[in-house]
Design a protein around this motif. Structure first.
Motif, PDB file in Angstrom:
ATOM      1  N   LYS A 173      -7.944   2.547   5.169  1.00  0.00           N
ATOM      2  CA  LYS A 173      -9.129   1.995   5.844  1.00  0.00           C
ATOM      3  C   LYS A 173      -9.487   0.604   5.324  1.00  0.00           C
ATOM      4  CE  LYS A 173     -11.209   6.516   6.838  1.00  0.00           C
ATOM      5  NZ  LYS A 173     -12.326   7.454   6.508  1.00  0.00           N
ATOM      6  N   THR A 174      -9.117   0.316   4.084  1.00  0.00           N
ATOM      7  CA  THR A 174      -9.427  -1.004   3.507  1.00  0.00           C
ATOM      8  C   THR A 174      -8.272  -1.984   3.662  1.00  0.00           C
ATOM      9  OG1 THR A 174      -8.744  -0.193   1.327  1.00  0.00           O
ATOM     10  CG2 THR A 174     -11.111  -0.150   1.840  1.00  0.00           C
ATOM     11  N   GLY A 175      -7.277  -1.607   4.477  1.00  0.00           N
ATOM     12  CA  GLY A 175      -6.187  -2.525   4.784  1.00  0.00           C
ATOM     13  C   GLY A 175      -5.033  -2.484   3.808  1.00  0.00           C
ATOM     14  N   LYS A 176      -5.093  -1.642   2.800  1.00  0.00           N
ATOM     15  CA  LYS A 176      -4.002  -1.549   1.830  1.00  0.00           C
ATOM     16  C   LYS A 176      -3.015  -0.474   2.318  1.00  0.00           C
ATOM     17  CE  LYS A 176      -7.228  -2.771  -1.866  1.00  0.00           C
ATOM     18  NZ  LYS A 176      -6.784  -4.162  -2.038  1.00  0.00           N
ATOM     19  N   LYS A 177      -2.366  -0.775   3.441  1.00  0.00           N
ATOM     20  CA  LYS A 177      -1.601   0.237   4.164  1.00  0.00           C
ATOM     21  C   LYS A 177      -0.332   0.656   3.432  1.00  0.00           C
ATOM     22  CE  LYS A 177      -3.538  -0.961   8.629  1.00  0.00           C
ATOM     23  NZ  LYS A 177      -3.297  -1.297  10.052  1.00  0.00           N
ATOM     24  N   MET A 178       0.373  -0.277   2.814  1.00  0.00           N
ATOM     25  CA  MET A 178       1.600   0.086   2.106  1.00  0.00           C
ATOM     26  C   MET A 178       1.282   1.012   0.929  1.00  0.00           C
ATOM     27  SD  MET A 178       4.802   0.010   2.135  1.00  0.00           S
ATOM     28  CE  MET A 178       5.060  -1.273   3.367  1.00  0.00           C
ATOM     29  N   GLU A 179       0.239   0.670   0.169  1.00  0.00           N
ATOM     30  CA  GLU A 179      -0.151   1.531  -0.958  1.00  0.00           C
ATOM     31  C   GLU A 179      -0.553   2.917  -0.470  1.00  0.00           C
ATOM     32  OE1 GLU A 179      -2.809  -0.286  -3.961  1.00  0.00           O
ATOM     33  OE2 GLU A 179      -2.477  -2.159  -2.852  1.00  0.00           O
ATOM     34  N   SER A 180      -1.246   2.949   0.662  1.00  0.00           N
ATOM     35  CA  SER A 180      -1.677   4.220   1.249  1.00  0.00           C
ATOM     36  C   SER A 180      -0.475   5.086   1.617  1.00  0.00           C
ATOM     37  CB  SER A 180      -2.537   3.958   2.485  1.00  0.00           C
ATOM     38  OG  SER A 180      -2.777   5.159   3.166  1.00  0.00           O
ATOM     39  N   LEU A 181       0.506   4.463   2.286  1.00  0.00           N
ATOM     40  CA  LEU A 181       1.691   5.214   2.735  1.00  0.00           C
ATOM     41  C   LEU A 181       2.525   5.711   1.554  1.00  0.00           C
ATOM     42  CD1 LEU A 181       2.676   2.929   5.719  1.00  0.00           C
ATOM     43  CD2 LEU A 181       1.849   5.301   5.878  1.00  0.00           C
ATOM     44  N   LEU A 182       2.687   4.863   0.542  1.00  0.00           N
ATOM     45  CA  LEU A 182       3.472   5.257  -0.634  1.00  0.00           C
ATOM     46  C   LEU A 182       2.822   6.435  -1.355  1.00  0.00           C
ATOM     47  CD1 LEU A 182       4.507   1.752  -2.060  1.00  0.00           C
ATOM     48  CD2 LEU A 182       6.026   3.491  -1.048  1.00  0.00           C
ATOM     49  N   LEU A 183       1.503   6.384  -1.473  1.00  0.00           N
ATOM     50  CA  LEU A 183       0.790   7.469  -2.145  1.00  0.00           C
ATOM     51  C   LEU A 183       0.891   8.760  -1.339  1.00  0.00           C
ATOM     52  CD1 LEU A 183      -0.998   8.447  -4.441  1.00  0.00           C
ATOM     53  CD2 LEU A 183      -2.982   7.533  -3.223  1.00  0.00           C
TER      54      LEU A 183
END
Length: 472
Positions: free
Chosen positions: A427-437
């Motif tokens: 939601k805060t735009g940190k999409k790569m970090e979100s997907l990796l987690l």
């Protein structure tokens, strides 16, 4: 300490005659001569029979006849101790210790008096003195009993390691001492060495297979080790031996609740109520079993009954609140949940339940207060962390993100915290970090996808998340 009387209540036939002669003397209000050893036996007879006034009278007569025979003063100190005249007992014992500093029985009696005074340090000191002087005197055979009393004093101080050491000495000399086996098992339980505890309870049960309390304690240890099958097996033996043993039924109910066999838990609690009657806590647990079976009307009935029996018991207030919430009457639920928290302010779980209900009614500031307090009580409470993160996200996503990232132990928390973090990162735009987690959590547990959807429903239609799920 005293010789055992025979089945007829006397030491032997000759003593029987001497006792009758003594009683004749008392009735005649006369004075006869008795050997000092016979008077000692008569005094001990009265002590064994708990005829303490007669014992004190016999001591007075004995001291007149044999004033230098110090055993009479010792018996007097023991009677005073039994009567609760502890100061008087100690005064006699201190005088006797100066006269006979190597008499183990004086030290044993003194230790017993200090034990009654809750002065466990001094009690231990004198039991140890008794052991020291008993090694070479007539009390050698009583060393086992002295050591056992010493171990009990260590237990009273919660010094279980020292108690184990003493009990181990007893068992080295007498491996069949059942009381020592039972107590050492208890001590290992208290220090959390459950494997040793199980070993000793099993050893005790080998000698006492019909000890329902030993089976019950064994069940408790298996439950603490999360060995549910063995716990139920042990509780079942306790109940077979003593069907009216309510505690075993109660703990069996708790065990079935843990494995979500709510019908069996209900049956166990019902049996417990049948035995113990209207106990507020048991009835509250019975209500919870009905609640878990979604039989809410019956659950509410029993929660109300528990509350009426003991209004200061928090559990039924909580249960009533939860049921009202489940019935979408959250406004009414909150007053009950607040009372539960008032009764148990240090219970983090109660505060989370209240916080969740307040959140549902969008009373966010109040909910936040309850959840922050819950985390003060239990900083690893994952449900509280996620719920508080959701509240913060209502005001600021970046604040919610900072809040979650501030938990240094996030890797050791429940996966729900990390999946909530994944949703906030997205939601805060940190999409790569979100997907990796998310990918990392999904590889560990595929059910992570369902949890993520609770926090990020739109993930179901996001190709990047779908690709992670489909490629595994």
């Amino acid at each position: 300490m005293f010789e055992e009387e025979d089945d007829n209540g006397f030491f032997d036939d000759s003593f029987d005659k001497e006792l009758k002669r003594y009683e004749e003397m008392i009735n005649a209000k006369n004075v006869y001569y008795f050997d000092p050893e016979i008077l000692e036996q008569i005094i001990e007879h009265f002590i064994i029979k708990n005829q303490l006034k007669k014992g004190l009278k016999a001591i007075a007569i004995a001291k007149d006849l044999h004033p230098s025979y110090i055993i009479y003063d010792l018996r007097k100190a023991q009677i005073y101790s039994t009567n609760g005249q502890l100061k008087e007992s100690l005064q006699i014992l201190m005088s006797l210790e100066k006269i006979d500093p190597f008499n183990a029985e004086i030290f044993i009696t003194k230790a017993s008096v200090f034990s009654q005074l809750r002065d466990h340090v001094k009690a231990i000191k004198y039991y140890e003195k008794a052991i020291e002087v008993s090694n070479d005197d007539e009390f050698l055979d009583e060393l086992e009993d002295i050591r056992f009393d010493l171990a009990m004093e260590y237990e009273n101080m919660h010094n279980y390691q020292s108690a184990i050491k003493v009990l181990s000495e007893i068992l080295e000399n007498n491996p069949q001492n059942e009381a020592a086996i039972y107590e050492i098992a208890y001590c290992y339980e208290r220090i959390g060495n459950f494997d040793k505890c199980i070993t000793f309870y099993n050893k005790y049960i080998d000698n006492n297979p019909y000890s329902f309390t030993a089976w019950y304690n064994l069940g408790n240890i298996y439950f603490l080790k999360n060995n549910i099958e063995k716990a139920l097996w042990a509780y079942d033996y306790a109940i077979v031996i003593n069907e009216e043993f309510a505690s075993a039924h109660f703990n069996m109910g708790n065990t079935y609740m843990q494995i979500q066999e709510f019908d069996k838990a209900l049956e166990a609690y019902q049996k417990c109520v049948e035995i113990d009657g209207d106990d507020a806590l048991t009835i509250s647990y019975l209500a919870e079993a009905y609640e878990r079976l979604e039989r809410y009307d019956e659950a509410l009935k029993y929660y109300e009954k528990s509350k009426d029996l003991n209004p200061s018991l928090a559990e039924p207030w909580l249960g009533i609140g939860i049921i009202h919430d489940l019935k979408d009457d959250t406004h009414q639920a909150i007053s009950y949940l607040q009372q539960a928290v008032t009764l148990q302010p240090e219970n983090a779980n109660f505060r989370v339940v209240l916080g969740e209900a307040l959140f549902k009614l969008e009373r966010l500031t109040e909910a936040e207060t309850q959840l922050e307090r819950a985390l003060q009580l239990d900083p690893t409470y994952s449900e509280a962390i996620v719920l508080l993160g959701q509240i913060k996200a209502e005001f600021s996503l970046s604040e919610a993100l900072d809040f979650i990232l501030n938990f240094e132990n996030i890797k050791s928390l429940d996966s729900s915290v990390r999946l909530f973090l994944s949703s906030i990162l997205w939601k805060t735009g940190k999409k790569m970090e979100s997907l990796l987690l998310f990918k990392k959590e999904f590889l560990i547990d595929p059910n992570s996808a369902k949890t993520l959807l609770l926090y990020l429903p739109e993930a179901e239609n996001i190709a990047d998340f779908a690709q992670i799920i489909e490629n595994q």
